[in-house]
Design a protein around this motif. Structure first.
Motif, mmCIF file in Angstrom:
data_model
loop_
_atom_site.group_PDB
_atom_site.id
_atom_site.type_symbol
_atom_site.label_atom_id
_atom_site.label_comp_id
_atom_site.label_asym_id
_atom_site.label_seq_id
_atom_site.Cartn_x
_atom_site.Cartn_y
_atom_site.Cartn_z
ATOM 1 N N VAL A 29 -38.428 -1.740 -16.540
ATOM 2 C CA VAL A 29 -38.746 -0.334 -16.808
ATOM 3 C C VAL A 29 -40.260 -0.150 -16.928
ATOM 4 C CG1 VAL A 29 -38.433 1.575 -18.426
ATOM 5 C CG2 VAL A 29 -36.509 0.059 -17.893
ATOM 6 N N ALA A 30 -40.916 -1.076 -17.596
ATOM 7 C CA ALA A 30 -42.367 -0.996 -17.744
ATOM 8 C C ALA A 30 -43.055 -1.055 -16.383
ATOM 9 C CB ALA A 30 -42.868 -2.119 -18.644
ATOM 10 N N LEU A 31 -42.570 -1.920 -15.508
ATOM 11 C CA LEU A 31 -43.159 -2.053 -14.186
ATOM 12 C C LEU A 31 -42.930 -0.795 -13.356
ATOM 13 C CD1 LEU A 31 -44.645 -3.863 -12.190
ATOM 14 C CD2 LEU A 31 -42.430 -4.812 -11.485
ATOM 15 N N ALA A 32 -41.727 -0.225 -13.461
ATOM 16 C CA ALA A 32 -41.425 1.001 -12.717
ATOM 17 C C ALA A 32 -42.333 2.136 -13.179
ATOM 18 C CB ALA A 32 -39.957 1.381 -12.910
ATOM 19 N N ARG A 33 -42.571 2.230 -14.484
ATOM 20 C CA ARG A 33 -43.458 3.286 -14.985
ATOM 21 C C ARG A 33 -44.894 3.057 -14.511
ATOM 22 N NH1 ARG A 33 -45.121 4.899 -21.153
ATOM 23 N NH2 ARG A 33 -46.168 2.865 -20.992
ATOM 24 N N HIS A 34 -45.322 1.813 -14.514
ATOM 25 C CA HIS A 34 -46.680 1.491 -14.066
ATOM 26 C C HIS A 34 -46.880 1.887 -12.603
ATOM 27 C CE1 HIS A 34 -50.460 -0.674 -13.678
ATOM 28 N NE2 HIS A 34 -49.963 -1.304 -12.618
ATOM 29 N N ARG A 35 -45.825 1.695 -11.808
ATOM 30 C CA ARG A 35 -45.932 2.002 -10.382
ATOM 31 C C ARG A 35 -45.776 3.484 -10.086
ATOM 32 N NH1 ARG A 35 -42.145 -2.960 -7.995
ATOM 33 N NH2 ARG A 35 -43.764 -4.595 -8.094
#
Length: 324
Positions: free
Chosen positions: A118-124
């Motif tokens: 989820v953190a990676l998806a938000r970062h992207r």
């Protein structure tokens, strides 16, 4: 369109004279990055939605039946600035609501990722904001059409009914290809055989007919908290938690209105967060509990991550009742 994303080109300058002068124009500066395709994507009901267009010049067009009447909105974003152009009786209403439409009322900073995915998806996806249209029926009716059928069937029904019983959108309307959805009274007068031709069974058609008879009361729900608005929508027989959540996600920009009763979402969330492709609604809600207050945003980010289990069962069969 998993996750509600529409491809919006970076932008090609619009040729001079390519569109008539708008009735109203508004500029707005968003706080932070803004991705038009991510924010407005959930409003598109299929690639041939007659109420929504994303064009090669980087603009997003949408037509609405506003409280002030039909309107067309063209939105572009460049250099951190947004420009809204509007036509028709609803032009002023559309531009007044432009910031909310583009997520000004949303506060993604309160979201705290609890999982690496989820953190990676938000970062992207830094430009993700939750849209708030301020209109109920325009999200409720297509959501009812999507009950218990394939998305292709629902999109076809929406397209056929809007084009046949709606009206051409005001202004240049993306090359004359935009239509405004029918007024409540027009929905109520659609003959039974036209629903049948569009592939809409009696159950879904009856739900829409019941909804448009109390259209004014349903539109009042825009002024309510999302939970109260869902409760009001669910007073209409045939509107359950799945449909009410799909509606307030768009009409209210509700960050916690997670969709329950979906055929695929529990398995996708279960697979992404726990490796459980057989998760049901109860398991999904348990996994999303750390995101209480932001569960819809968390689910969108999971969908946008692209981490979905491989299909192992046939797709839902498509049945065109219009040919029966």
């Amino acid at each position: 369109m998993r996750g509600g994303q529409v491809a919006v080109p970076a932008g090609v300058p619009r040729p001079a004279g390519a569109a008539s002068a708008p009735d109203r124009v508004r500029g707005w500066t968003p706080q932070g990055p803004l991705d038009l395709g991510l924010v407005l994507g959930p409003l598109r009901r299929g690639p041939a939605d007659p109420t929504f267009r994303a064009l090669p010049d980087g603009s997003v067009w949408r037509s609405c039946r506003t409280p002030a009447g039909p309107g067309t909105l063209r939105v572009t974003a460049a250099g951190g600035e947004v420009r809204g152009e509007a036509w028709g009786p609803g032009a002023e209403w559309l531009l007044e609501g432009l910031p909310d439409l583009l997520g000004a009322a949303d506060d993604p900073s309160v979201f705290a990722p609890r999982h690496k995915l989820v953190a990676l998806a938000r970062h992207r996806r830094p430009g993700l904001r939750l849209t708030r249209t301020g209109l109920v029926l325009e999200s409720l009716i297509p959501s009812v059409l999507e009950q218990k059928v394939t998305t292709d069937e629902a999109y076809r029904a929406w397209r056929l009914l809007v084009r046949k019983f709606g009206e051409p959108a005001p202004g240049p309307a993306a090359g004359g290809r935009l239509w405004v959805m029918p007024a409540p009274r027009t929905w109520a007068l659609i003959p039974s055989w036209e629903w049948h031709r569009a592939g809409v069974d009696n159950k879904r058609a009856s739900t829409i007919l019941r909804a448009v008879r109390v259209a004014a009361r349903l539109e009042e729900a825009v002024g309510m908290a999302p939970e109260a608005a869902q409760a009001r929508l669910e007073l209409v027989p045939g509107v359950g938690p799945w449909t009410s959540a799909e509606t307030v996600q768009r009409s209210h920009g509700a960050p916690d209105a997670v969709t329950v009763g979906d055929l695929h979402l529990p398995g996708i969330v279960g697979w992404a967060l726990a490796g459980d492709r057989d998760a049901d609604d109860a398991a999904m809600l348990e996994l999303l509990e750390p995101y209480a207050g932001q569960r819809h945003r968390a689910a969108r980010l999971i969908l946008l991550s692209g981490r979905t289990p491989a299909r192992r069962a046939p797709k839902m069969p498509r049945v065109d009742i219009g040919r029966l």
